[in-house]
Design an enzyme around this catalytic site. Structure first.
Site, mmCIF file in Angstrom:
data_model
loop_
_atom_site.group_PDB
_atom_site.id
_atom_site.type_symbol
_atom_site.label_atom_id
_atom_site.label_comp_id
_atom_site.label_asym_id
_atom_site.label_seq_id
_atom_site.Cartn_x
_atom_site.Cartn_y
_atom_site.Cartn_z
ATOM 1 N N HIS A 124 29.279 36.480 14.714
ATOM 2 C CA HIS A 124 28.260 36.688 15.753
ATOM 3 C C HIS A 124 27.181 37.660 15.253
ATOM 4 O O HIS A 124 25.994 37.451 15.471
ATOM 5 C CB HIS A 124 28.892 37.241 17.035
ATOM 6 C CG HIS A 124 29.838 36.289 17.694
ATOM 7 N ND1 HIS A 124 29.553 34.958 17.845
ATOM 8 C CD2 HIS A 124 31.072 36.466 18.242
ATOM 9 C CE1 HIS A 124 30.566 34.360 18.460
ATOM 10 N NE2 HIS A 124 31.504 35.254 18.704
ATOM 11 N N LEU A 146 4.909 33.245 23.016
ATOM 12 C CA LEU A 146 6.113 32.416 23.135
ATOM 13 C C LEU A 146 7.011 33.062 24.181
ATOM 14 O O LEU A 146 7.135 34.294 24.203
ATOM 15 C CB LEU A 146 6.852 32.374 21.795
ATOM 16 C CG LEU A 146 8.246 31.740 21.811
ATOM 17 C CD1 LEU A 146 8.255 30.436 21.027
ATOM 18 C CD2 LEU A 146 9.300 32.636 21.219
ATOM 19 N N ASP A 153 25.901 27.638 17.982
ATOM 20 C CA ASP A 153 27.351 27.472 17.862
ATOM 21 C C ASP A 153 27.784 27.567 16.400
ATOM 22 O O ASP A 153 27.033 27.182 15.501
ATOM 23 C CB ASP A 153 27.712 26.093 18.444
ATOM 24 C CG ASP A 153 29.179 26.009 18.816
ATOM 25 O OD1 ASP A 153 29.884 27.037 18.775
ATOM 26 O OD2 ASP A 153 29.626 24.897 19.139
HETATM 27 C C1 FPP Z 1 28.389 26.836 23.999
HETATM 28 O O1 FPP Z 1 29.519 26.530 23.433
HETATM 29 C C2 FPP Z 1 27.787 27.803 23.119
HETATM 30 C C3 FPP Z 1 27.331 28.969 23.570
HETATM 31 C C4 FPP Z 1 27.383 29.365 24.975
HETATM 32 C C5 FPP Z 1 26.758 29.876 22.590
HETATM 33 C C6 FPP Z 1 27.585 31.041 22.440
HETATM 34 C C7 FPP Z 1 26.902 31.872 21.416
HETATM 35 C C8 FPP Z 1 27.402 32.961 20.990
HETATM 36 C C9 FPP Z 1 28.730 33.398 21.532
HETATM 37 C C10 FPP Z 1 26.747 33.759 19.953
HETATM 38 C C11 FPP Z 1 25.470 34.324 20.372
HETATM 39 C C12 FPP Z 1 24.828 34.837 19.183
HETATM 40 C C13 FPP Z 1 23.864 35.776 19.178
HETATM 41 C C14 FPP Z 1 23.280 36.121 17.881
HETATM 42 C C15 FPP Z 1 23.413 36.455 20.398
HETATM 43 P P1 FPP Z 1 30.906 27.070 23.929
HETATM 44 O O2 FPP Z 1 31.656 27.511 22.732
HETATM 45 O O3 FPP Z 1 30.737 28.057 25.031
HETATM 46 O O4 FPP Z 1 31.449 25.727 24.559
HETATM 47 P P2 FPP Z 1 32.542 24.727 23.996
HETATM 48 O O5 FPP Z 1 33.844 25.381 24.311
HETATM 49 O O6 FPP Z 1 32.254 23.474 24.754
HETATM 50 O O7 FPP Z 1 32.308 24.578 22.520
#
Ligand code: FPP
Length: 256
Positions: free
Chosen positions: A38, A133, A21
């Site tokens: 990102h 892994l 995040d």
């Molecule tokens: C959850 O928080 C966080 C995620 C689902 C991670 C999202 C990650 C990315 C969009 C970037 C991925 C990066 C790479 C390098 C592939 P949320 O923001 O969905 O939930 P919230 O609204 O509760 O904070």
């Protein structure tokens, strides 16, 4: 395996899960677009994978796109689809050479572009025999969706209510062989789970850090593992060893 000061090699978490995040905030702080954040997160992801592997973590699961992330602006959603596809294309050889097995965890529904699913399936096929892994991409993943999908399949299979117990539910999760995470790390100073691995992290240790995901490095992962090793995991029991984890850690630090 790499020896890292302050980390007891005998108590490295077997399964680490990361909520990546803070990419958007990292970009905004620099006057960049959220999507630039990102893109910058890719390097942190690779660093984390290799750092985890070096120290002996066997399973690493990263939250790459949730079932709720479809609510983001369409341009960002498209960017994330493409970014994940490109990561798989660009990095597959390197990950495979390092003996990393890649898996997809989530709903493979019509909203996930076919070309991205093909890359996930190709990566999973190419790396399926790797043993070092297991890197799992939680993509179009929601903990509630996983449980709903499990319940539906149990009903479709005619599973009787009297046979439902924890083992039975596990059989219907997306990857029944995946061990529960020992450690969950969430970056960016948010203290929540956001629908990640709801069943699996019942007894996981949670570590939150203010670091934004693009700044997350091997050292931050190792800090999280040190914090994990200071915790007293009781799984509902009481600790009868008499040895406090913090003291155990001090012993390790003195000898490394
Ligand atoms: C959850 O928080 C966080 C995620 C689902 C991670 C999202 C990650 C990315 C969009 C970037 C991925 C990066 C790479 C390098 C592939 P949320 O923001 O969905 O939930 P919230 O609204 O509760 O904070």
């Amino acid at each position: 395996m790499k020896v890292v000061p302050g980390i007891d090699p005998a108590r490295v978490p077997k399964h680490v899960a990361c909520v990546m995040d803070g990419n958007g905030r990292w970009a905004q702080q620099r006057g960049l677009k959220r999507t630039d954040g990102h893109a910058a997160g890719e390097e942190a992801l690779l660093q984390s994978i290799y750092a985890a592997q070096d120290v002996g973590v066997e399973w690493l699961t990263v939250y790459a796109f949730s079932t709720e992330n479809w609510k983001r602006p369409i341009s960002e959603v498209r960017f994330l689809m493409r970014l994940n596809e490109m990561i798989l294309i660009r990095r597959l050889d390197e990950l495979n050479e390092r003996g990393i097995r890649i898996r997809f965890l989530g709903r493979q529904d019509h909203r996930v572009p076919g070309r991205l699913l093909r890359e996930f399936n190709r990566a999973a096929e190419v790396t399926k025999d790797n043993k070092s892994l297991t890197l799992t991409f939680a993509f179009n993943y929601g903990g509630r969706a996983e449980l709903i999908d499990a319940m539906k399949r149990m009903i479709d299979d005619g599973v009787s209510s009297s046979s439902i117990d924890e083992k039975q539910v596990r059989r219907y999760l997306y990857h029944p062989d995946m061990p529960d995470p020992d450690l969950v790390v969430r970056t960016s100073g948010e203290y929540r789970i956001s629908n990640f691995l709801l069943w699996e992290l019942a007894y996981s240790e949670l570590v939150f850090t203010d670091v934004l995901w693009p700044d997350f490095s091997a050292d931050h992962l190792y800090d999280a593992i040190r914090t994990f090793q200071e915790r007293d995991r009781r799984f509902g029991k009481i600790n009868t060893s008499g040895l406090k984890p913090r003291r155990a850690r001090a012993k390790v630090a003195a000898t490394t």
